[in-house]
Structures are given as structure tokens and as C-alpha cells.
Design an enzyme around this catalytic site. Structure first.
Site, PDB file in Angstrom:
ATOM      1  CG  ASP A  90      41.747  35.063  32.130  1.00  9.22           C
ATOM      2  OD1 ASP A  90      41.926  35.073  33.350  1.00  9.22           O
ATOM      3  OD2 ASP A  90      42.626  35.383  31.304  1.00  9.22           O
ATOM      4  CD  GLU A 132      46.212  37.226  36.153  1.00 12.25           C
ATOM      5  OE1 GLU A 132      46.986  36.289  35.909  1.00 12.25           O
ATOM      6  OE2 GLU A 132      45.515  37.769  35.261  1.00 12.25           O
TER       7      GLU A 132
END
Length: 344
Positions: free
Chosen positions: A188, A222
């Protein structure tokens, strides 16, 4: 006509990205790698003020623009304090369970660009010493970094140049097994970034143009919620390419491409999501449609910031997200295939 992603290229780039430290706020080196790869592929690249990248690919019709986003910032930590006994108190960067980083090797990055290795431990790390070592709560105030240097107190640590505000990156421990599984921290979202570059590489190698202009956004904030809060104003629709979740009430597997219908910020665009499902069916791509109750993406950040766009979310299925993650190479490759089908 389907594309043929270059598996060797995608996995090689993914390994490079995974071993490059890039906790949120400390992404200069990984962005240099992104810039190098864009230039290698002959793709135009610019950077925003936060250091995020925008790669632009002309299409057959440049009056409409599809944005594709992935992020290279990862979970990590920062030095919160230098303790009197010569260990480091840390503060987390991004959201993860403290027990997920216990006993992990790490690197401390000083502002003078020196680096030191260490290990993240609880402050009661030994069952031979502490009666409640196994039940001791794992929270920030109970965790510390043991530095691999001869230090006995805080003054010794300061002499090394280690200070409050220095970043701490986690050893990704990347392994690609013969069966195709990819085990690593920070899949991720580096797995998705590798899939995006797999798309760009296929465009160049197979010599085809997307149906409209494509802008690939590589964001670097993010994990703290504002990676794509700013996007170029000419983007009409945005697909966030981020990891798919695996677990209770979810059908996604590590070999699947996840298509997220709704996350904690609300539903994604119905027509875009439907089109992605149709394309996955037509291309024979294993996929799953799921709802993520504890999740936000670059697309939801862009929407929350007021961007006038439609948005969707897809990505390779990743097990044990924000811990010791695992996916399969087919999920990464098939994510490239689905993106290609959408833009081609």
C-alpha cells in the site's frame, strides 16, 4: 484488444520502490526514482508544490482527461523524543497498530543525511525481565527505538546527530515467492504505482495511444489524508489505484483486482464503477466488488477538496493491510490490464 503487461518490468520496479524509504513527508528519494522512470519511458512529468508528480500522456482526443492516481508515501514514524537512557520515543506517521511494528528493524534518517539502523521494541521487551511483558499494552508511549550504536544516554544520541523530527522508516522485508506471492510492507500503495507504470510501459512498447489524455498522479501525502486534495483542473474523472482490502464481509482475494463501490467517505461514481466491472468481465480479469468501512483514497481526498470530477477506486487485493502485507503478482498485473482496458 488486450495489452500484454511486462511482468519482469513491473516486479523489478516494484522491488526498487519497496526498498526505497518513503514515509509520508520524506519522499524525495522515491520521487527521484519516479522521475527517472518517467524519463526512461519518455513521459512528460511535472511536480506540484508538495512534491507530488503528474505524468501526462497525450491521447487520441485531448479535450477529455482521465486521471489515474497512486501514492508512494508509506507508513512510518518520526523521533518524538530522545530518552535519557539513549533510546528514541517515536510518533507514528499514518495509521497502523503499534503491535504491527514491534520487533521490526528500522532506519533513522537525520537531517544531515546520515542514517542509523535500529529496532522498534516495547519498553518491556523481555519475558525474562518483566512479569507482564506479554500483556503490556502496545501504544506509542510504550514503544521505543533501540539504536545500533554505542550510546548510553541522550547526549550520546545527540552527538550522532539524531534529533526530534527525524524520520524513521521500516524495513520492508520484501520477498517474491516462487508461487508468485509478494510479501512486503508498503504494498500500500507501491504495488499500484508499479501497475500504473506497467501501463505506461505497455503504451510505449506496444505503441498505442489512450482514447483521451491520461494524467497519472503520483501522490506523496495519501497516508495522512491529503495526497490528491489538489489535482490538475483539466481532469474530468479520476480512478484512484490503491490496495484492495481482504477480510470479514469482503470477497476480494490476493489474486483479484478490487473494485470498491463505497468506502468510509461514501459511494464512488456508479457509471465508472459499472464500466470497470463490465471491462473486467469482458477481459476475463478476476475481480471483486467490495465496500470498505474504514478506508479513504486519493479520489475521496480530491472530492472532499471540491474537485469537479467523477471518481472510482480499484487496486490489487492486499492481505493484512498496514501490517505485514501480501499480494500476488497476478493482482498487480491484472490491475494494469484493467486500467489499460479502461483508457484504451
Amino acid at each position: 484488444m488486450s495489452i500484454h503487461p511486462n511482468e519482469t518490468y513491473i516486479l523489478s520496479l516494484l522491488k526498487d520502490l519497496l526498498i526505497t524509504p518513503s514515509p509520508t513527508g520524506f519522499t524525495r528519494e522515491v520521487m527521484k526514482r519516479i522521475e527517472q522512470e518517467a524519463l526512461n519511458l519518455g513521459v512528460s512529468i511535472t511536480f506540484n508544490e508538495k512534491g507530488g508528480a503528474v505524468l501526462t500522456v497525450p491521447g487520441q482526443d485531448d479535450s477529455y482527461t482521465i486521471g489515474l492516481s497512486g501514492h508512494v508515501d508509506t507508513l512510518g514514524a518520526m523521533v518524538r523524543a530522545v530518552k535519557p537512557e539513549g533510546t528514541l520515543r517515536l510518533t507514528r506517521v499514518g495509521g497502523f497498530m503499534m503491535n504491527s511494528i514491534e520487533n521490526e528493524y528500522c532506519v533513522i534518517h537525520t537531517r544531515s543525511e546520515k542514517t542509523y539502523t535500529g529496532t522498534i521494541l516495547s519498553t518491556q521487551p523481555s519475558v525474562h525481565v518483566y512479569d507482564d511483558a506479554d500483556t503490556f499494552e502496545r501504544k506509542e508511549s510504550h514503544m521505543e527505538v533501540r539504536i545500533d550504536e554505542n550510546v548510553e544516554d541522550d547526549e550520546d544520541v545527540k552527538k550522532l546527530g539524531i534529533a526530534v523530527g527525524d524520520f524513521i522508516s521500516f524495513d520492508p522485508r520484501t520477498v517474491i515467492t516462487p508461487s508468485g506471492y509478494i510479501k512486503s510492507r508498503h504494498l500500500d500503495d507501491k504495488a499500484s504505482v508499479a501497475a500504473l507504470f506497467g501501463l505506461l510501459e505497455a503504451m510505449k512498447r506496444e505503441n498505442w495511444k489512450p482514447r483521451c489524455q491520461v494524467k497519472v498522479l503520483i501522490s506523496n501525502y495519501e497516508e495522512v489524508g491529503h495526497g490528491a486534495a489538489y489535482i490538475p483542473s483539466d481532469i474530468n474523472e479520476l480512478i484512484a489505484v490503491d490496495m484492495g482490502c481482504i477480510g470479514d464481509d469482503l470477497s476480494c482475494k490476493e489474486t483479484d483486482v478490487s473494485i470498491c463501490a463505497k468506502d468510509s467517505t461514501g459511494p464512488y461514481d456508479y457509471d465508472m464503477t459499472s464500466r470497470l466491472i463490465e471491462l473486467a468481465e469482458a477481459e476475463g480479469i478476476p475481480y471483486a466488488v467490495d465496500v470498505y468501512p474504514n478506508y479513504g483514497s486519493d479520489a475521496s481526498a480530491a472530492l472532499s477538496a471540491g474537485s469537479n470530477i467523477k471518481a472510482a477506486l480499484i487496486g490489487p487485493g492486499v492481505h493484512a493491510s498496514h501490517a505485514m502485507e501480501r499480494t500476488h503478482k497476478q493482482a498487480v498485473i491484472n490491475t494494469t490490464k484493467l486500467l489499460a482496458a479502461y483508457v484504451k
